[in-house]
Design a protein around this motif. Structure first.
Motif, PDB file in Angstrom:
ATOM      1  N   LEU A  56       1.660   3.189  -9.325  1.00  0.00           N
ATOM      2  CA  LEU A  56       0.543   2.492  -9.793  1.00  0.00           C
ATOM      3  C   LEU A  56      -0.607   3.249  -9.428  1.00  0.00           C
ATOM      4  O   LEU A  56      -0.704   3.627  -8.149  1.00  0.00           O
ATOM      5  CB  LEU A  56       0.973   1.363  -9.712  1.00  0.00           C
ATOM      6  CG  LEU A  56       1.857   0.297 -10.015  1.00  0.00           C
ATOM      7  CD1 LEU A  56       1.740  -1.300  -9.618  1.00  0.00           C
ATOM      8  CD2 LEU A  56       2.044   0.379 -11.510  1.00  0.00           C
ATOM      9  N   GLY A  57      -1.349   3.169 -10.397  1.00  0.00           N
ATOM     10  CA  GLY A  57      -2.865   3.690 -10.081  1.00  0.00           C
ATOM     11  C   GLY A  57      -3.107   4.944 -10.054  1.00  0.00           C
ATOM     12  O   GLY A  57      -2.128   5.956 -10.409  1.00  0.00           O
ATOM     13  N   ARG A  58      -4.224   5.574  -9.928  1.00  0.00           N
ATOM     14  CA  ARG A  58      -4.524   6.954 -10.017  1.00  0.00           C
ATOM     15  C   ARG A  58      -3.816   7.720  -8.952  1.00  0.00           C
ATOM     16  O   ARG A  58      -3.451   8.912  -9.069  1.00  0.00           O
ATOM     17  CB  ARG A  58      -6.032   7.156  -9.909  1.00  0.00           C
ATOM     18  CG  ARG A  58      -6.954   6.823 -11.089  1.00  0.00           C
ATOM     19  CD  ARG A  58      -8.399   6.978 -10.853  1.00  0.00           C
ATOM     20  NE  ARG A  58      -8.901   6.530 -12.048  1.00  0.00           N
ATOM     21  CZ  ARG A  58     -10.464   6.631 -12.381  1.00  0.00           C
ATOM     22  NH1 ARG A  58     -11.082   7.483 -11.254  1.00  0.00           N
ATOM     23  NH2 ARG A  58     -11.134   6.502 -13.414  1.00  0.00           N
ATOM     24  N   LYS A  59      -3.659   7.266  -7.691  1.00  0.00           N
ATOM     25  CA  LYS A  59      -2.878   7.951  -6.837  1.00  0.00           C
ATOM     26  C   LYS A  59      -1.267   7.833  -6.847  1.00  0.00           C
ATOM     27  O   LYS A  59      -0.657   8.260  -6.109  1.00  0.00           O
ATOM     28  CB  LYS A  59      -3.299   7.408  -5.475  1.00  0.00           C
ATOM     29  CG  LYS A  59      -4.996   7.814  -4.923  1.00  0.00           C
ATOM     30  CD  LYS A  59      -5.243   7.167  -3.736  1.00  0.00           C
ATOM     31  CE  LYS A  59      -6.763   7.653  -3.516  1.00  0.00           C
ATOM     32  NZ  LYS A  59      -7.233   7.414  -1.874  1.00  0.00           N
ATOM     33  N   VAL A  96       0.863   5.157  -6.254  1.00  0.00           N
ATOM     34  CA  VAL A  96       1.471   4.641  -5.039  1.00  0.00           C
ATOM     35  C   VAL A  96       2.675   3.904  -5.425  1.00  0.00           C
ATOM     36  O   VAL A  96       2.483   2.986  -6.333  1.00  0.00           O
ATOM     37  CB  VAL A  96       0.326   3.591  -4.266  1.00  0.00           C
ATOM     38  CG1 VAL A  96       1.042   3.058  -3.077  1.00  0.00           C
ATOM     39  CG2 VAL A  96      -0.632   4.796  -3.929  1.00  0.00           C
ATOM     40  N   LEU A  97       3.785   4.028  -4.820  1.00  0.00           N
ATOM     41  CA  LEU A  97       5.062   3.405  -5.286  1.00  0.00           C
ATOM     42  C   LEU A  97       4.704   1.813  -4.861  1.00  0.00           C
ATOM     43  O   LEU A  97       4.596   1.441  -3.629  1.00  0.00           O
ATOM     44  CB  LEU A  97       5.944   4.102  -4.510  1.00  0.00           C
ATOM     45  CG  LEU A  97       7.446   3.787  -5.010  1.00  0.00           C
ATOM     46  CD1 LEU A  97       7.671   4.262  -6.539  1.00  0.00           C
ATOM     47  CD2 LEU A  97       8.543   4.241  -4.128  1.00  0.00           C
ATOM     48  N   THR A  98       4.822   1.207  -5.659  1.00  0.00           N
ATOM     49  CA  THR A  98       4.676  -0.314  -5.451  1.00  0.00           C
ATOM     50  C   THR A  98       5.386  -1.261  -6.130  1.00  0.00           C
ATOM     51  O   THR A  98       6.114  -1.424  -7.053  1.00  0.00           O
ATOM     52  CB  THR A  98       3.236  -0.853  -6.309  1.00  0.00           C
ATOM     53  OG1 THR A  98       2.133   0.121  -6.025  1.00  0.00           O
ATOM     54  CG2 THR A  98       2.816  -2.159  -6.001  1.00  0.00           C
ATOM     55  N   PRO A  99       6.180  -2.201  -5.200  1.00  0.00           N
ATOM     56  CA  PRO A  99       7.129  -3.211  -5.608  1.00  0.00           C
ATOM     57  C   PRO A  99       6.401  -4.005  -6.865  1.00  0.00           C
ATOM     58  O   PRO A  99       5.152  -4.290  -6.976  1.00  0.00           O
ATOM     59  CB  PRO A  99       7.343  -3.941  -4.408  1.00  0.00           C
ATOM     60  CG  PRO A  99       6.934  -3.067  -3.309  1.00  0.00           C
ATOM     61  CD  PRO A  99       5.821  -2.512  -3.809  1.00  0.00           C
ATOM     62  N   SER A 100       7.437  -4.422  -7.619  1.00  0.00           N
ATOM     63  CA  SER A 100       7.238  -5.351  -8.792  1.00  0.00           C
ATOM     64  C   SER A 100       6.330  -6.554  -8.307  1.00  0.00           C
ATOM     65  O   SER A 100       6.771  -7.092  -7.063  1.00  0.00           O
ATOM     66  CB  SER A 100       8.423  -5.835  -9.538  1.00  0.00           C
ATOM     67  OG  SER A 100       9.151  -6.668  -9.098  1.00  0.00           O
TER      68      SER A 100
END
Length: 313
Positions: A40-43, A45-49
């Protein structure tokens, strides 16, 4: 009332109120199934739901799964659930998983079934200009969103609704509806009725669905804006550049009489407000986001162009 062992499947933020409500209901959630973490996001970043994050806060077992395959089915079946509950998981439940819980599965869906079966019911209801919408809890069957309905809630659509605000509200009120159905099933008192009427369908929206067509009547332009806000996000093009349209509104009485009548896609300033023409009446553009910039007042963006004559396409 029997204390049920529940398995919960869901992914986005709209499913979190239901998970939290069931966790506080006295029933036991033995597993939470959700889609895998995503960048998610511009970077990126692996993000849990959102559901995974909520389940972790609640101390619940999390099963991340892109599809409900044999391995996931075996893990769920091993927990011996009484009932499966699904809210916007993002994948289909098929046999043998469909029959794994003793009482099958129920689904909270954000429309008045059989209207708007599919992935984006709130968005399509707004785009279609529906006067009323709501939520329904139904028994999951192999056919898409076609099972008998246990309960529903209804809510009028108002002109300030967007897909984001309406879904947030239905997520909370729908959680209460869902918890009530779970309790009814646990008591042996639940009754479901077949869906009645011709179904309509609500496939997931893409970026092309979010483009505003100024040659349409104002009511249709506003309905599409509301249905695609905040995702995928309304947009148009000006001088070949994409312009995100963050806020549109019908012209209110405060603008007074003598409004300019720009043609479809043409801009005009009146009473310090930026108007854009449609097929039948101008509407107000309140906030925009030019490419590579943050959101801003539409009148400020227009002044920054330093010229007249730009047309939205």
């Amino acid at each position: 009332m029997q204390k049920f062992r529940l398995v919960f499947a869901g992914t986005p933020a709209a499913a979190v109120p239901s998970l939290e409500r069931l966790a506080a209901s006295g029933h036991e959630i033995v597993a939470v199934v959700t889609r895998p973490a995503a960048p998610l996001g511009r970077k990126r970043v692996l993000t849990p739901s959102p559901v995974a994050q909520a389940a972790q806060r609640l101390g619940l077992e999390v099963i991340e799964a892109a599809r409900l395959d044999a391995e996931v089915t075996a893990r769920i079946a091993a927990s011996a659930p009484d009932l499966g509950v699904i809210v916007a998981y993002g994948g289909l439940v098929r046999e043998p998983l469909l029959s794994a819980p003793a009482h099958g599965w129920i689904n909270l869906h954000f429309s008045l079934l059989p209207a708007w079966r599919g992935a984006a019911p709130v968005q399509h209801a707004l785009i279609a200009g529906e006067a009323e919408t709501g939520a329904a809890v139904f028994k999951l069957v192999p056919e898409l969103d076609a099972g008998d309905v246990f309960a529903e809630l209804r809510r009028p659509v108002v002109e300030t609704d967007t897909a984001g605000t309406l879904l947030d509200e239905l997520a909370v009120s729908g959680a209460e509806l869902l918890a009530g159905v779970v309790d009814d099933i646990a008591r042996g008192e639940a009754r479901a009725v077949p869906q009645s009427g011709a179904p309509s369908f609500a496939p997931k929206l893409g970026i092309d669905d979010a483009r505003l067509e100024w040659a349409r009547p104002a009511a249709e332009v506003l309905a599409r804006y509301r249905g695609v806000t905040p995702e995928p996000g309304a947009w148009t093009t000006v001088d070949g550049q994409r312009l995100k349209v963050l806020e549109l509104a019908a012209i209110d009485a405060a603008l007074g009489e003598g409004n300019p009548r720009p043609g479809p896609g043409e801009f005009a300033v009146h009473a310090k407000r930026l108007l854009v023409g449609t097929a039948d009446a101008p509407i107000e553009v309140r906030r925009v986001q030019p490419a590579g910039r943050t959101g801003m007042a539409a009148a400020d963006w227009w002044r920054g162009l330093g010229r007249d004559g730009a047309v939205a396409e």
